[in-house]
Design a protein around this motif. Structure first.
Motif, PDB file in Angstrom:
ATOM      1  N   UNK A 265     -13.700  25.721 -21.371  1.00 10.58           N
ATOM      2  CA  UNK A 265     -12.786  26.845 -21.217  1.00 10.58           C
ATOM      3  C   UNK A 265     -11.357  26.371 -21.450  1.00 10.58           C
ATOM      4  N   UNK A 266     -10.612  27.132 -22.226  1.00 12.67           N
ATOM      5  CA  UNK A 266      -9.273  26.729 -22.617  1.00 12.67           C
ATOM      6  C   UNK A 266      -9.218  26.197 -24.026  1.00 12.67           C
ATOM      7  N   UNK A 267     -10.402  25.926 -24.641  1.00 10.28           N
ATOM      8  CA  UNK A 267     -10.444  25.550 -26.062  1.00 10.28           C
ATOM      9  C   UNK A 267     -10.419  24.078 -26.359  1.00 10.28           C
ATOM     10  N   UNK A 268     -10.803  23.215 -25.413  1.00 12.23           N
ATOM     11  CA  UNK A 268     -10.945  21.784 -25.684  1.00 12.23           C
ATOM     12  C   UNK A 268     -12.427  21.437 -25.814  1.00 12.23           C
ATOM     13  N   UNK A 269     -12.696  20.194 -26.265  1.00  5.67           N
ATOM     14  CA  UNK A 269     -14.075  19.775 -26.531  1.00  5.67           C
ATOM     15  C   UNK A 269     -14.337  18.403 -25.925  1.00  5.67           C
ATOM     16  N   UNK A 270     -15.526  18.207 -25.385  1.00  8.94           N
ATOM     17  CA  UNK A 270     -15.999  16.911 -24.912  1.00  8.94           C
ATOM     18  C   UNK A 270     -17.330  16.591 -25.591  1.00  8.94           C
TER      19      UNK A 270
END
Length: 794
Positions: A265-270
């Motif tokens: 959520x918020x548009x980051x990636x792991x």
């Protein structure tokens, strides 16, 4: 073959397929309840690609030696460098596996075709060599909401949040608790101990599930830490789901060959797992370093504003807000799309895909990737050895490090602008009230001038990154007169209202409300009352619908006001008169807008009548949006087409003042299809419908329901998934309520409108279409029922 040699070969060729009283109640920050990606309309296998078209047909291209294209062509050696039509209809989602493909079809069943050596087609045989070039039914499977594929296995998400898998199970990828050689299953088996699932994804030999609350569980092979449980040691494969360590707030997951990634959520990636070529995007891997396994999630560097991700063989891609794409990892065939194809240009940080814009969805295979565009076309890049780019060339020398247009392909389906949900109760302030999750239940009478901050994201099937929701708001047990305004928290309360009430009223109205960045909407009550809120649908972050804080466009009352000073005052509209209301080029609504969401209110009527809202074209349709009696103040939501000049007409059968507030709009590229209103149901004696069906049957008895056919009527096509209906109760014998829901499912603890004896009251309804193309309309007390179609979603 030894296990060591087996995995050596797999590493080379495997792929992923794929100023008032403010009342804060609930306290917890929103958590995820469903992925924003609701289904694939574009998918890539090892060396083939498929696209779902708007009519429910499927086209595929690339490697076809095992029948993965589904076109029924002779085998082997029939690779296709241009798209061919798969022999399947009524598809709603596709998933390309290693050398097989599956489609979710209307009704919630699954069909598969292609390679079947391990039973991955699920037809019940699983005999080596029984490959299929035409689709076959997966046995014993129903109520499916999503399908996902690995290289040799397939899984289905079933209504209710459970998962079933079939095919290859040497590494535990079926998740049924069995981990022995030879336990492949040609029929679906249940994944052990798994519930509350909202999305599934297949890697080459592992599977993962997104769980309510934004966490992830994975199972299957774990030789490079792709299960993300923090171990990643040889021999730690798991045949039951294990939790990914330290991961929360997930909105989408993807599986690569031996790695997995999650959109947060918020548009980051792991990402986590195998990182030899930088496919985890953590910025620390250089080509030529020893094998690197990362068993816990790490951040992809320099990546923000992501709306979707795709996992390839040894690379990963992300769709960024604004319609551009970035990729990272192995680049031996140009699969990063950065215009370079030189050995040693692998990268562990995201690079822009060149010459690509207007992207709505991405997919990645072992060494190629594809992007669906707003125009309904597709571009692909990377390896083209089997024709998987679909450009009509299909040779090793045709590999492309820049996107090329798939030959002759158009009409590719877009992800939906709205996702219709099984209605769920999010708020019931009455003492003893019940909600779907126990939150915001029994909190008591809302005060005059009070503002309730209602958590909607992460509840009732609404994902944390939803941009808007459709809520049915009901006022009941009011101890005084007043009105309700719903708007995104963190903004000033607008000069607008959604429904009006007097003491003792029970009245409802559908509201399309923008969700603020904290996942909340605010509900202002002008007078003391109890409130009920049921969610009907949400708008994902990929939607083309543009939600707005309410803005007043029309107020005919003397002394009234609008947001821009236009269409204000003038007094009541005369009986039979209408207002031609300018909408486009006001409140930020651009010219060329296809449709708008308006909350329309009648007040100070001089007599009983009805109001019809339509796009100012042709004659006034045989339909109504709200009904009123003398002196009444009543509102209803309207989703209406605009005329070519950007106008809508409001026609009143009796003299009355009119108010209209805009809540959002649909651009021309939207998947929502707005129709001229048409009557589909009228039980009144002498009632008429657009086609003579479902008319003149007399009042519907209390405690019963009418199964209303909506598909292939009133301009709604046979494959529509969701419809927008204006439902009216009239001449009721007593007080009661109406609930509208998809036929074939259990009636929910929710209502769409409430009525008293003799009352005529409408409400807009956004509902999924159920079995046999029908929606069910249940009435609690005997009443006549009318239903007018306003539009649909494919």
């Amino acid at each position: 073959m030894s296990r060591r040699k087996y995995f050596s070969r797999m590493v080379v060729v495997l792929a992923l397929l794929g100023a008032s009283l403010v009342d804060v109640v609930g306290g917890a920050s929103p958590v995820n309840a469903a992925p924003s990606l609701t289904g694939e309309t574009l998918s890539a296998g090892i060396a083939h690609s498929c696209a779902l078209l708007s009519g429910g047909t499927v086209k595929c291209w690339g490697a076809n030696q095992y029948g993965a294209l589904g076109d029924g062509s002779p085998l082997p050696g029939t690779n296709q460098v241009k798209p061919v039509v798969a022999v399947v209809s009524g598809a709603t989602q596709i998933a390309a596996g290693g050398s097989h493909t599956c489609a979710l079809v209307v009704g919630g069943t699954v069909k598969c075709w292609g390679y079947n050596s391990k039973g991955e087609l699920g037809e019940g045989s699983g005999v080596p060599g029984v490959n299929r070039s035409t689709p076959v039914d997966v046995t014993g499977l129903s109520g499916v909401t999503q399908v996902a594929t690995g290289w040799y296995h397939t899984c289905a998400l079933v209504q209710g949040g459970t998962v079933k898998c079939w095919g290859y199970d040497l590494d535990g990828q079926l998740g049924n608790g069995v981990l022995l050689p030879g336990t492949n299953s040609p029929v679906p088996v249940s994944v052990a101990g798994l519930s509350g699932v909202t999305q599934i994804v297949g890697g080459s030999f592992h599977t993962c599930a997104l769980i309510v609350g934004g966490t992830v569980k994975c199972w299957g092979i774990n030789n490079y830490g792709q299960l993300g449980d923090g171990s990643g040691l040889p021999g730690t494969n798991s045949s039951v789901p294990v939790s990914v360590a330290g991961l929360s707030g997930v909105t989408q997951i993807v599986g690569g060959n031996f790695h997995t990634c999650a959109l947060i959520v918020g548009g980051t990636v792991k990402c986590w797992g195998f990182d030899q070529w930088g496919q985890l995007g953590d910025g620390f891997v250089l080509p030529g370093l020893p094998l690197k396994a990362v068993p816990s999630p790490v951040d992809v560097v320099g990546l923000v504003g992501v709306t979707q991700i795709a996992g390839g063989g040894f690379f990963t891609c992300a769709l960024v807000s604004g319609g551009t794409v970035k990729c990272w990892g192995k680049d031996d065939y140009g699969q990063l799309g950065d215009g370079q194809m030189v050995p040693g240009t692998d990268t562990s940080s995201p690079h822009d895909v060149v010459s690509l814009s207007g992207v709505t969805q991405i997919a990645a295979g072992v060494a190629h990737a594809c992007a669906s565009l707003l125009a309904g076309t597709v571009k692909c890049w990377g390896s083209n050895q089997s024709g998987q780019l679909g450009d009509g060339l299909g040779s090793p020398t045709a590999t492309s490090s820049t996107p090329v247009l798939v030959f002759g392909l158009s009409g590719v389906a877009q992800l939906p602008d709205t996702v219709s949900l099984f209605p769920g109760r999010l708020l019931d302030s009455r003492f003893g009230g019940i909600t779907a999750d126990g939150l915001f239940a029994g909190i008591g009478l809302r005060l005059a001038g009070g503002i309730l901050q209602l958590d909607v994201a992460g509840r009732g099937g609404v994902p944390v990154d939803a941009v808007a929701v459709a809520l049915n708001i009901t006022v009941t047990g009011a101890t005084g007169s007043g009105f309700v305004t719903v708007y995104p928290c963190l903004t000033a309360r607008p000069n607008a209202s959604n429904l009006n009430y007097v003491a003792g009223d029970t009245v409802a109205n559908l509201v399309v409300a923008k969700v603020d960045s904290s996942g909340k909407v605010c509900i202002y009550t002008d007078g003391p009352t109890n409130l009920i809120a049921d969610v009907e649908s949400y708008y994902p972050n990929t939607t083309q619908f543009l939600p707005m804080a309410p803005f007043r466009l029309l107020d005919t009352r003397i002394g009234g006001s609008t947001g821009d000073g236009l269409f204000v005052g003038g007094g009541p509209v005369a009986p039979g008169g209408e207002v031609v209301l300018d909408v486009a080029s006001r409140a930020g609504v651009p010219g060329g807008t296809a449709a708008v969401v308006l909350n329309v209110t009648v007040t100070g009527a001089t007599g009983g009548g009805f109001l019809t809202v339509y796009p100012c074209t042709g004659t006034v349709p045989n339909a109504s949006n709200l009904n009123f009696v003398a002196g009444q103040t009543i509102a209803n939501l309207v989703i209406t087409k605009l005329s070519p000049l950007g106008k809508v007409c409001l026609n009143a059968s009796a003299g009355t003042n009119l108010i209209a507030d805009i809540n959002g709009y649909y651009p021309p590229t939207s998947t929502y299809v707005s129709l001229d209103p048409a009557r589909m149901l009228d039980t009144r004696m002498g009632g008429l419908t657009v086609d003579g069906m479902f008319q003149n049957s007399g009042p519907q008895a209390g405690g019963t329901e009418v199964a209303l056919t909506v598909l292939s009527r009133g301009g709604v096509p046979a494959l529509a998934s969701t419809v927008v209906l204006n439902v009216t109760a009239t001449s009721a014998s007593g007080g009661g309520f109406i609930t509208v829901y998809p036929c074939g499912s259990s009636r929910p603890n929710a209502s769409n409108l409430n009525y008293n004896a003799g009352q005529t009251i409408p409400n807009l309804v956004i509902t999924k279409v159920g079995t046999n193309g029908q929606v069910c309309i249940y009435t609690d007390a005997t009443t006549n029922i009318l239903a007018d179609i306003n539009g649909y979603y494919p």
